[in-house]
Scaffold this active site. Structure first.
Site, PDB file in Angstrom:
ATOM      1  N   CYS A 128       0.745  -1.316   0.090  1.00 46.13           N
ATOM      2  CA  CYS A 128       0.043  -0.075  -0.011  1.00 46.13           C
ATOM      3  C   CYS A 128       0.924   1.274   0.019  1.00 46.13           C
ATOM      4  O   CYS A 128       1.697   1.387   0.819  1.00 46.13           O
ATOM      5  CB  CYS A 128      -0.895   0.160   1.415  1.00 46.13           C
ATOM      6  SG  CYS A 128      -1.851   1.480   1.448  1.00 46.13           S
TER       7      CYS A 128
ATOM      8  N   HIS B 152      -8.775   7.760   2.415  1.00 49.10           N
ATOM      9  CA  HIS B 152      -8.308   9.031   2.465  1.00 49.10           C
ATOM     10  C   HIS B 152      -9.198  10.172   2.217  1.00 49.10           C
ATOM     11  O   HIS B 152     -10.158   9.911   1.357  1.00 49.10           O
ATOM     12  CB  HIS B 152      -7.072   9.311   1.602  1.00 49.10           C
ATOM     13  CG  HIS B 152      -7.208   8.974   0.060  1.00 49.10           C
ATOM     14  ND1 HIS B 152      -7.525   7.687  -0.277  1.00 49.10           N
ATOM     15  CD2 HIS B 152      -7.764   9.692  -1.058  1.00 49.10           C
ATOM     16  CE1 HIS B 152      -7.566   7.791  -1.427  1.00 49.10           C
ATOM     17  NE2 HIS B 152      -7.856   8.636  -2.123  1.00 49.10           N
TER      18      HIS B 152
HETATM   19  P1  AMP Z   1      -8.237   8.690  -5.109  1.00 51.32           P
HETATM   20  O1  AMP Z   1      -8.294   9.119  -6.642  1.00 51.32           O
HETATM   21  O2  AMP Z   1      -9.292   9.327  -4.400  1.00 51.32           O
HETATM   22  O3  AMP Z   1      -7.782   7.384  -4.735  1.00 51.32           O
HETATM   23  O4  AMP Z   1      -6.958   9.621  -4.764  1.00 51.32           O
HETATM   24  C1  AMP Z   1      -5.632   9.429  -4.672  1.00 51.32           C
HETATM   25  C2  AMP Z   1      -4.767  10.657  -4.686  1.00 51.32           C
HETATM   26  O5  AMP Z   1      -3.544  10.288  -4.211  1.00 51.32           O
HETATM   27  C3  AMP Z   1      -4.563  11.549  -5.919  1.00 51.32           C
HETATM   28  O6  AMP Z   1      -5.108  12.766  -5.760  1.00 51.32           O
HETATM   29  C4  AMP Z   1      -3.156  11.279  -6.114  1.00 51.32           C
HETATM   30  O7  AMP Z   1      -2.569  12.617  -6.746  1.00 51.32           O
HETATM   31  C5  AMP Z   1      -2.709  11.253  -4.764  1.00 51.32           C
HETATM   32  N1  AMP Z   1      -1.364  10.511  -4.894  1.00 51.32           N
HETATM   33  C6  AMP Z   1      -0.875   9.607  -5.363  1.00 51.32           C
HETATM   34  N2  AMP Z   1       0.429   9.162  -5.112  1.00 51.32           N
HETATM   35  C7  AMP Z   1       0.852  10.247  -4.310  1.00 51.32           C
HETATM   36  C8  AMP Z   1       2.122  10.365  -3.418  1.00 51.32           C
HETATM   37  N3  AMP Z   1       3.210   9.647  -3.777  1.00 51.32           N
HETATM   38  N4  AMP Z   1       2.254  11.277  -2.651  1.00 51.32           N
HETATM   39  C9  AMP Z   1       0.933  12.106  -2.530  1.00 51.32           C
HETATM   40  N5  AMP Z   1       0.004  12.064  -3.047  1.00 51.32           N
HETATM   41  C10 AMP Z   1      -0.195  11.063  -4.036  1.00 51.32           C
HETATM   42 ZN    ZN Z   2      -2.505   1.201   3.783  1.00 53.99          ZN
END
Ligand code: AMP
Ligand code: ZN
Length: 117
Positions: A6, A102
């Site tokens: 994850c 999240h």
């Molecule tokens: P969701 O589409 O609701 O699952 O959102 C996932 C979010 O995680 C997206 O807005 C991505 O830009 C963000 N995300 C993915 N990888 C990272 C990372 N390494 N650091 C910070 N945010 C991330």
């Molecule tokens: Zn996790």
């Protein structure tokens, strides 16, 4: 999903870098890597929960605290008065890509078109 695989668990463990905004024993907040607004913060439980659909009764208090942390961040970063939007994408139809619960916290501009309301 397995916690070892994850991405957000790796961020919690410090194996993947992040720009932390808030941290306590239960909750971590960090900047989204692809901001959809001038302020785009992800607030997550340190406990791995795949999605909102997997939350248990025992998680109620922690999720309530997440909203409190969101308000604290809004206060500290000075956008509480102007307002903000909190979004939880859940599952396939909800558009969830990272399977660790999240809360998206968006702020810093008028967020425009609403999906509801
Ligand atoms: P969701 O589409 O609701 O699952 O959102 C996932 C979010 O995680 C997206 O807005 C991505 O830009 C963000 N995300 C993915 N990888 C990272 C990372 N390494 N650091 C910070 N945010 C991330
Ligand atoms: Zn996790």
């Amino acid at each position: 999903m397995r916690m070892e695989d994850c991405l957000f668990c790796k961020i919690i463990k410090g194996e993947v870098p992040s720009q932390k905004v808030y941290e306590d024993e239960e909750i971590l907040a960090f900047k989204d890597i692809h901001p959809a607004a001038p302020i785009h913060i992800l607030v997550i439980p340190k406990k791995h929960i795949d999605s909102l659909a997997q939350m248990q009764a025992e998680d109620e208090e922690m999720i309530g605290k997440i909203y409190h942390v969101i308000n604290q961040i809004a206060e500290e970063q000075g956008f509480k008065e102007n307002g903000y939007r909190v979004i939880v994408n859940c599952g396939k139809d909800g558009g969830q890509e990272v399977m660790h619960l999240h809360f998206h916290l968006l702020a810093g501009k008028s967020l425009g078109e609403k999906i509801v309301g």
